[in-house]
Design an enzyme around this catalytic site. Structure first.
Site, PDB file in Angstrom:
ATOM      1  N   LYS A   1       2.010   5.867   8.171  1.00  0.00           N
ATOM      2  CA  LYS A   1       0.887   6.638   8.731  1.00  0.00           C
ATOM      3  C   LYS A   1       1.133   6.875  10.234  1.00  0.00           C
ATOM      4  CE  LYS A   1      -0.968   4.896   4.796  1.00  0.00           C
ATOM      5  NZ  LYS A   1      -0.200   4.053   3.851  1.00  0.00           N
TER       6      LYS A   1
ATOM      7  N   PHE B   1      -9.681  -1.957   1.086  1.00  0.00           N
ATOM      8  CA  PHE B   1      -8.701  -0.924   0.778  1.00  0.00           C
ATOM      9  C   PHE B   1      -8.014  -1.346  -0.524  1.00  0.00           C
ATOM     10  CE2 PHE B   1      -4.636   1.205   0.678  1.00  0.00           C
ATOM     11  CZ  PHE B   1      -5.105   2.494   0.634  1.00  0.00           C
ATOM     12  N   THR B   2      -7.663  -0.348  -1.323  1.00  0.00           N
ATOM     13  CA  THR B   2      -7.185  -0.601  -2.701  1.00  0.00           C
ATOM     14  C   THR B   2      -6.076  -1.652  -2.769  1.00  0.00           C
ATOM     15  OG1 THR B   2      -5.748   1.313  -2.456  1.00  0.00           O
ATOM     16  CG2 THR B   2      -7.869   1.680  -3.546  1.00  0.00           C
TER      17      THR B   2
ATOM     18  N   PHE C   1      -6.305   4.271 -10.251  1.00  0.00           N
ATOM     19  CA  PHE C   1      -6.363   5.661  -9.778  1.00  0.00           C
ATOM     20  C   PHE C   1      -5.000   6.341  -9.750  1.00  0.00           C
ATOM     21  CE2 PHE C   1      -4.689   4.580  -5.605  1.00  0.00           C
ATOM     22  CZ  PHE C   1      -5.000   3.224  -5.520  1.00  0.00           C
TER      23      PHE C   1
ATOM     24  N   ASP D   1      -5.237  -5.036   9.812  1.00  0.00           N
ATOM     25  CA  ASP D   1      -4.446  -3.978   9.170  1.00  0.00           C
ATOM     26  C   ASP D   1      -4.311  -2.875  10.214  1.00  0.00           C
ATOM     27  OD1 ASP D   1      -3.573  -1.718   7.848  1.00  0.00           O
ATOM     28  OD2 ASP D   1      -4.677  -2.154   6.005  1.00  0.00           O
TER      29      ASP D   1
ATOM     30  N   TYR E   1      24.320  -5.299   6.832  1.00  0.00           N
ATOM     31  CA  TYR E   1      23.394  -6.070   5.995  1.00  0.00           C
ATOM     32  C   TYR E   1      22.575  -7.021   6.866  1.00  0.00           C
ATOM     33  CZ  TYR E   1      21.308  -8.726   2.276  1.00  0.00           C
ATOM     34  OH  TYR E   1      20.383  -9.301   1.461  1.00  0.00           O
TER      35      TYR E   1
ATOM     36  N   ARG F   1     -11.511   9.118  -4.046  1.00  0.00           N
ATOM     37  CA  ARG F   1     -11.760   7.810  -3.442  1.00  0.00           C
ATOM     38  C   ARG F   1     -13.197   7.447  -3.819  1.00  0.00           C
ATOM     39  NH1 ARG F   1      -6.829   5.487  -1.345  1.00  0.00           N
ATOM     40  NH2 ARG F   1      -6.867   5.322  -3.585  1.00  0.00           N
TER      41      ARG F   1
HETATM   42  N1  F0G Z   1      -3.641  -0.328   4.473  1.00  0.00           N
HETATM   43  C1  F0G Z   1      -4.217   0.881   4.616  1.00  0.00           C
HETATM   44  C2  F0G Z   1      -5.419   1.024   5.505  1.00  0.00           C
HETATM   45  C3  F0G Z   1      -3.685   1.978   3.928  1.00  0.00           C
HETATM   46  O1  F0G Z   1      -4.258   3.167   4.071  1.00  0.00           O
HETATM   47  C4  F0G Z   1      -2.547   1.798   3.106  1.00  0.00           C
HETATM   48  C5  F0G Z   1      -2.001   2.908   2.348  1.00  0.00           C
HETATM   49  C6  F0G Z   1      -1.994   0.517   2.989  1.00  0.00           C
HETATM   50  C7  F0G Z   1      -2.567  -0.518   3.710  1.00  0.00           C
HETATM   51  C8  F0G Z   1      -0.808   0.239   2.123  1.00  0.00           C
HETATM   52  O2  F0G Z   1       0.339   0.744   2.679  1.00  0.00           O
HETATM   53  O3  F0G Z   1       1.088   2.568   1.116  1.00  0.00           O
HETATM   54  O4  F0G Z   1       2.611   1.614   2.848  1.00  0.00           O
HETATM   55  O5  F0G Z   1       2.000   0.289   0.872  1.00  0.00           O
HETATM   56  N2  F0G Z   1      -2.613   3.978   2.186  1.00  0.00           N
HETATM   57  C9  F0G Z   1      -2.124   5.158   1.510  1.00  0.00           C
HETATM   58  C10 F0G Z   1      -3.214   6.194   1.478  1.00  0.00           C
HETATM   59  C11 F0G Z   1      -1.504   4.938   0.192  1.00  0.00           C
HETATM   60  O6  F0G Z   1      -2.987   7.247   0.853  1.00  0.00           O
HETATM   61  O7  F0G Z   1      -4.262   5.997   2.081  1.00  0.00           O
HETATM   62  P1  F0G Z   1       1.584   1.336   1.823  1.00  0.00           P
END
Ligand code: F0G
Length: 472
Positions: A273, A139-140, A464, A230, A87, A397
């Site tokens: 990624k 980014f979303t 989305f 990021d 832990y 997108r």
């Molecule tokens: N920043 C970027 C540039 C991303 O592409 C993503 C996730 C995140 C942050 C968030 O990270 O998913 O680990 O919580 N991108 C995925 C995509 C979901 O399909 O592009 P996460």
């Protein structure tokens, strides 16, 4: 590896083309199967024409995302067997901390379960209500966390990023004039931090240059503003710097990554990624006081500060993934595969975002379906049509991903209306890419018979993922 090899030139006879291949061989396979057209028609209808709501077993080639979908190496799988599932104080935590410090340069490290866990904490820790957060395109999840912390996101990416056919080599760059104008207009004290990403996902996986981040550093220093990164696809960004920026051709991806990070104050990471793992992420900062705050927050939201939501074995695989992701042959083949698919489409004059970016091919849905207005969701339509044609899954997108303006409540109608074909790392072969290319060509040939969609269910956040549609 990807270069032509002149050893094969013999007696005045020159081969036009020398092929290259992936720097790995396959040790384990996962069978996939294609459904019939009737089954696919039913599946996409049941999914409300949203590819996020399809069952994975109904998908033939899955290009929904490159996130958490990579194939791990035998070294990563063996590292998993060395998980220390304590832990507190797991050995794998200390190894991961040292690896992040070595490859990304930051002093302090906080593990999280994935990228958005890190985005949540850094946004809550540093943004004061009403402050501006300039960034190189949204980014979303990143923007949503910034907004939920009371921030106001402002896009300061260069104009070329919004133009699908501009071939600017660093379309991810921040426009320093736009940023300076914002700082002067709102006052430096009202800027929470400058939020940059390399590569820029929503712009088509486009990189930032080293010169741009250096200039940004100088500008931020002038106004005493923090610069946060990021780093999700920063190793891919480093590949583009090596390829395109003067003075970096002979610098390793590893060293380029370090130099880039050294100009920033902190980073958050979705390790799903670049790092070739199925789950994981982190935050890393240079400021000790901020670190103390984040280390305290992580125990509320993610898990103890020595695991942050990851198992010991996840951290072990992640540390190994960091070492593998800066490998030059790996990166050349990863980006080479994306380019292979892109060049197939270019040869058929199918509209895609140029230059071809790091993690995906982005189809320009506005140009693909000029007869479908943006409020009938051309990119969502294209994703549904591609699945119907061939069981290939991609992602919208565009208008759906952009969501609604928090103040007016209207659709945001982004300039870019794209369908993203995201290539998982080390998962598919060139033959899969041929099948995907031909499926897109079939949809393109049928474009004039295609109608748009109507949204019939809309969730409040990140719509989305769960929105539902009906065919018009
Ligand atoms: N920043 C970027 C540039 C991303 O592409 C993503 C996730 C995140 C942050 C968030 O990270 O998913 O680990 O919580 N991108 C995925 C995509 C979901 O399909 O592009 P996460």
């Amino acid at each position: 590896m990807c270069e032509q090899d002149n050893r094969f030139q013999t007696m005045g006879q020159q081969f036009q083309r020398r092929s290259w291949a992936e720097p790995w061989k396959i040790k384990m396979v996962e069978p996939i199967e294609m459904r019939t057209r009737e089954q696919r028609a039913q599946a996409i209808k049941d999914a409300g024409y949203n590819t996020f709501l399809l069952r994975s077993e109904d998908v033939y080639i899955d290009l929904l995302t490159d996130s958490g979908t990579s194939a791990m190496s035998d070294r990563q799988w063996s590292a998993m067997m060395m998980g220390d599932e304590a832990y507190a104080g797991s050995r794998n935590y200390y190894e991961l901390e040292a690896t992040v410090q070595e490859y990304y340069t930051y002093k302090y490290f906080v593990p999280t379960h994935q990228g958005r866990g890190a985005e949540h904490m850094i946004s809550q820790a540093v943004i004061k209500k009403g402050q501006y957060v300039p960034g190189n395109m949204y980014f979303t999840t990143t923007r949503l966390h910034q907004e939920m912390a009371g921030g106001i996101f402002v896009d300061v990416i260069i104009d070329e990023a919004h133009n699908t056919i501009s071939d600017h080599p660093f379309k991810g760059n921040v426009c320093l004039d736009k940023l300076t104008a914002l700082i002067k207009d709102k006052g430096a004290e009202n800027i929470a931090y400058v939020s940059i990403a390399g590569t820029v996902n929503m712009a088509g996986g486009q990189p930032m240059s080293m010169k741009n981040v250096k200039d940004l550093r100088a500008l931020c220093d002038q106004y005493n503003i923090k610069l946060y990164l990021d780093a999700t696809r920063m190793a891919e960004n480093a590949f583009f710097i090596q390829e395109r920026e003067e003075g970096y051709a002979n610098v390793s991806i590893k060293d380029i990554l370090k130099e880039f990070c050294s100009y920033t104050d902190a980073a958050w990471m979705s390790s799903k990624k670049d790092h070739l793992v199925n789950i994981g992420g982190w935050l890393a900062v240079n400021d000790e006081a901020l670190f103390e705050k984040l280390r305290n927050m992580v125990v509320i939201y993610e898990g103890l500060h020595t695991y942050g939501g990851m198992a010991g074995r996840d951290m072990a695989a992640l540390a190994q993934g960091i070492r593998e992701c800066v490998n030059e042959d790996h990166m050349a083949s990863r980006i080479g595969q994306v380019r292979y698919l892109g060049s197939l489409l270019e040869n058929w004059d199918i509209p895609i975002v140029k230059p071809i970016g790091g993690h995906a091919i982005f189809l320009d849905a506005k140009a693909f379906y000029p007869h479908i207005p943006q409020d009938q969701f051309p990119a969502q339509t294209l994703a549904a049509e591609l699945y119907l044609d061939s069981g290939v899954r991609c992602m919208e997108r565009g208008n759906v991903s952009a969501g609604r303006d928090p103040v007016t409540g209207n659709h945001r109608f982004p300039k870019l209306e794209l369908a993203r074909l995201t290539i998982p790392r080390r998962v598919y072969t060139q033959a899969h890419m041929d099948v995907v290319g031909e499926a897109i060509k079939a949809c393109f040939d049928n474009r004039n018979n295609t109608k748009g969609l109507k949204m019939v269910y809309e969730p409040e956040y990140l719509r989305f993922f769960q929105a539902r549609f009906e065919s018009l």
